[in-house]
Scaffold this motif. Structure first.
Motif: not given
Length: 245
Positions: A147-159
């Motif tokens: 189960x992988x629920x709501x992991x960090x989206x790392x929203x910046x493209x470089x991340x």
């Protein structure tokens, strides 16, 4: 937490951890500081020696029978947060064992506190990098579900390379799942949901249980405070459900 341009084959990555190069992989999480309550600290003091484990950078495969005191199907939650989901799932499935992984000490203390209060004996907590756990301490075909629920989206493209749902990690998870085992993911980040769907669909050992795309919200996943806040803020929640073939 983590689509990567890793050129190594998924077979080598998933099938033989010892074949991996010695350098550390890209972290899929950022360490967090948080205040630990007296109840969480007390649970760690009482229960960690028996119910907790520190994940080494590399090491030997876990003796799951020794860890849980029995042999039972094992489910893994990567990034358990404060433990709401894993404790609810463990209470609903006493026939299964559950291993909750996170880097956040207060959250792990809360997992143990909640499990103790619920009278559960099928929950264990692991502190550290879930990828190290999967690479070194969990064998092929060992997991009944991940189960992988709501992991960090790392929203910046470089991340984006830090996102946990990426090709090499999914190949590793697929290897550790038994045939028929399930991989469940959820996110409230629409762009990440699209990427998750593409990455999971590209893994040859996984099949989407809902070929039309996203899954309906599973009954086994409780609504956490995080999810409730996302819904309140107007963000749609996307579930994905895949099975090992």
């Amino acid at each position: 937490m983590t689509t990567s341009a890793d050129s190594r084959s998924s077979v080598a990555l998933a099938g033989d951890a010892s074949a991996l190069p010695p350098q550390r992989h890209i972290r899929t999480f950022k360490p967090r500081r948080g205040r630990i309550t007296a109840a969480q600290a007390g649970a760690l003091d009482r229960l960690w020696p028996q119910w907790g484990l520190e994940i080494p950078a590399e090491g030997e495969e876990l003796d799951l029978a020794e860890l849980f005191g029995r042999v039972a199907p094992l489910q893994l939650e990567i990034g358990c947060g404060m433990g709401d989901a894993v404790v609810a799932m463990a209470a609903a499935r006493p026939d299964c064992d559950f291993l909750a992984v996170d880097v956040h000490t207060p959250g792990l203390g809360n997992v143990l506190r909640m499990a103790e209060r619920a009278g559960l004996t099928n929950v264990r907590a692991a502190a550290g990098d879930a990828l190290d756990l999967l690479r070194w301490q969990i064998g092929s075909d060992a997991l009944d579900a991940v189960h992988v629920y709501f992991p960090d989206p790392w929203p910046k493209a470089r991340h984006h390379k830090r996102r946990i749902v990426r090709g090499d990690v999914v190949a590793l998870i697929a290897d550790r799942l038994r045939t028929g085992g399930a991989l469940h993911c959820a996110t409230d980040w629409a762009e990440y949901a699209e990427e998750m769907l593409a990455v999971l669909s590209a893994e040859p050992w996984l099949r989407n249980r809902f070929p039309s795309g996203y899954a309906p919200r599973p009954t086994h996943r409780p609504v956490t405070k995080f999810e409730a806040r996302a819904v309140r803020d107007g963000r749609e929640v996307f579930d994905l459900s895949f099975v090992k073939i």
